[in-house]
Design an enzyme around this catalytic site. Structure first.
Site: not given
Ligand code: SPV
Ligand code: MG
Length: 551
Positions: A53-55, A65, A92, A94, A121, A127, A129-130, A166, A197
């Site tokens: 995971s990027g986060l 993130d 992930d 990004d 994505e 970017k 975080n969503s 994504r 997502h």
């Molecule tokens: C992540 O895990 O970094 C994601 C998923 O991109 S989310 O955080 O839900 O966007």
């Molecule tokens: Mg991410």
């Protein structure tokens, strides 16, 4: 489980296994990991794939993130994760960290590290975080994003490397139609799956998407916000893969907070000791067992050999220098003799060092040693000291005096000896042992270079001239005895026999060695020529300083 090098599972390449998960008719689950140890735990738990995971990767670095960690920093961490796991890792990625060109390089670098796939994505670099102001984030141009997917697919070497596209249209508030339009464009560009997502707490828009999508390509979801939905709902909707995207990092944060607060409050770790992983669990996760096995295989017997160091005597000839400490704690070149010895053992992978102490035992503070105490050091000799370490007279070992200084190869070569009993003999005959010491070695043959690798046996160790029957000594025993195989048992038996003698308290290690020889045990001689000394007198200390200079 082995940990070196990059681990490969019997079910084929990691890429193939990720592809199989996407194609599987079952609903598959992968879990987030963010470093080597969390990746290892995810695999051990039984997951069949990892979400890098990027986060979570950003969070474990302590940054946001928002592409604050560079992509190469992430790839470095992925390498650790990949090295300790056999299950596929989906990164992930990004936005792909740039344009099509950056994407090409990313794919190559990921494949080199056995990462099975990347998810990109359709947002813009850098970017966010969503779940942070998702609707305010601009989406990528569809064509440009399709070009990135194509570039990635064209540069992969392994046909099974997966690129997941994504779709962020629902997050950004563009609605289902736009989401479907983008998903289809990405599929046609070559994406191996679509991650759709949503940030709603119910799965409605995801389910609508899945229905309209109708299985054109595998669908991947991240139910971080709609987590309370029973997974059967996803199964029925034909979802291919669920990503539990951040639960390992959140679990660790909760544990870190609880434990750190408690330690601060208690000013002690006693209260939490039973609630945290035992230190052995850390070793297991690091693959310590594999290293032990490798040591046994590649280091020969050094790794199993222990040392018994005789260090009970004061060293009377050193006068006031040894008033407050034993001879082995005298500093030579700024460091105590025993520290130097312990370091040399560790260098040769002799991890266990047993030191028989006596005089001023409390002054011996060398780290990593085990002590045995000869309480009657003042009235007994070397053999009585050795008997204090009787529990360690087992297996492969080297017994030696604690006042020795020597070049590293001397110990290394002695450890390499395959004989049951081996003594190191200096054929230079100018050893510095105090005069009258019973250390002259009479051997079956003198040291001749042409005899290299021929077996030479010890006949006797004695003071010079004390054995008229034996003509001239071949050298001086330097105070090192190596035992392996049966050798340790022979030493124990000899010790038991010598114990019966009235003069046991006065006996020396040469007495033991002579007893072994006289009872028919072969004692091999390993010749050296100089490069060692022992510290018995004030003059020796000067010489020792010179000896260690530059070491
Ligand atoms: C992540 O895990 O970094 C994601 C998923 O991109 S989310 O955080 O839900 O966007
Ligand atoms: Mg991410």
């Amino acid at each position: 489980m082995a940990t070196q090098p990059s681990r490969v599972h019997q079910d084929g390449s990691k890429c193939r296994r990720l592809r199989a998960l996407l194609a599987s008719p079952r609903l598959e689950f992968i879990l987030e990991a963010h470093n080597g140890i969390s990746a290892r735990i995810v695999e051990e738990a039984g997951f069949r794939g990892i979400w890098a995971s990027g986060l979570a990767l950003s969070a474990q670095f302590g940054v946001r993130d928002n592409n604050e960690a560079s992509w190469t920093q992430l790839v470095d961490m992925l390498e650790f994760m990949s090295d300790v796991t056999t299950i596929p890792i989906l990164l992930d990625g990004d936005t792909g960290y740039g344009n099509f060109n950056n994407m090409r390089r990313l794919v190559r670098k990921l494949e080199q590290r056995h990462i099975a796939g990347v998810c990109i994505e359709d947002k813009q670099f850098p970017k966010t975080n969503s779940f942070i102001d998702g609707e305010r984030q601009p989406l990528a141009d569809i064509d440009e994003f399709c070009g990135k997917i194509k570039a990635g697919k064209d540069s992969q070497q392994d046909d099974d490397f997966c690129i997941i596209a994504r779709v962020e249209a629902l997050i950004a508030g563009w609605g289902l139609t736009e989401a479907l339009r983008r998903a289809e464009a990405y599929r046609l560009a070559g994406a191996d799956g679509i991650l759709i997502h949503s940030k709603l707490s119910r799965p409605d828009e995801i389910l609508e998407f899945a229905e309209e999508w109708a299985g054109r390509a595998p669908v991947v979801i991240v139910p971080t916000k709609y987590y309370s939905t029973p997974v059967d709902v996803f199964r029925k909707a034909g979802i291919s893969m669920v990503i539990w995207a951040n639960h390992m990092i959140r679990a660790s944060i909760a544990a870190f907070e609880r434990v750190s607060r408690r330690i601060l409050e208690d000013q002690s770790v006693s209260g939490i000791e039973d609630q945290i992983a035992p230190i052995e669990r850390v070793f297991t996760l690091q693959g310590a067992d594999e290293l032990s096995r490798a040591q046994a295989r590649y280091l020969g017997n050094h790794g199993k050999t222990h040392a018994i160091v005789l260090a009970a005597s004061r060293g009377n000839a050193l006068h006031e220098l040894t008033e407050t400490r034993p001879k082995v704690m005298l500093k030579i070149g700024g460091r105590p003799l025993l520290d130097r010895l312990a370091e040399e053992f560790r260098r040769q992978s002799v991890g266990r060092i047993i030191v028989v102490v006596g005089y001023r035992a409390e002054a011996i503070n060398t780290s990593g040693i085990e002590k045995r105490v000869n309480e009657s050091f003042a009235t007994t000799g070397e053999l009585a000291s050795l008997a204090c370490a009787e529990d360690a007279l087992d297996g492969d070992m080297v017994i030696l005096y604690g006042d020795l200084l020597f070049r590293g190869y001397i110990l290394r070569d002695l450890l390499d000896s395959e004989a049951e009993l081996t003594v190191t003999v200096d054929s230079a005959l100018q050893g510095s042992r105090k005069s009258g010491a019973p250390d002259f070695a009479y051997c079956t043959r003198p040291d001749e270079r042409s005899l290299f690798r021929e077996t030479v046996r010890l006949l006797h160790i004695a003071e010079l001239g004390a054995t008229p029957k034996l003509q001239s000594p071949s050298g001086r025993w330097i105070g090192m005895l190596r035992a392996r195989g049966e050798g340790a048992r022979w030493i124990r038996d000899a010790l038991a026999a010598l114990r019966q003698r009235n003069d046991f308290a006065r006996l020396t290690i040469p007495d033991l060695i002579n007893f072994l020889v006289d009872s028919g045990k072969p004692v091999q001689v390993h010749y050296i020529h100089g490069h060692w000394l022992d510290v018995n007198s004030l003059d020796d200390i000067d010489r020792a300083g010179d000896f260690t200079h530059g070491q």
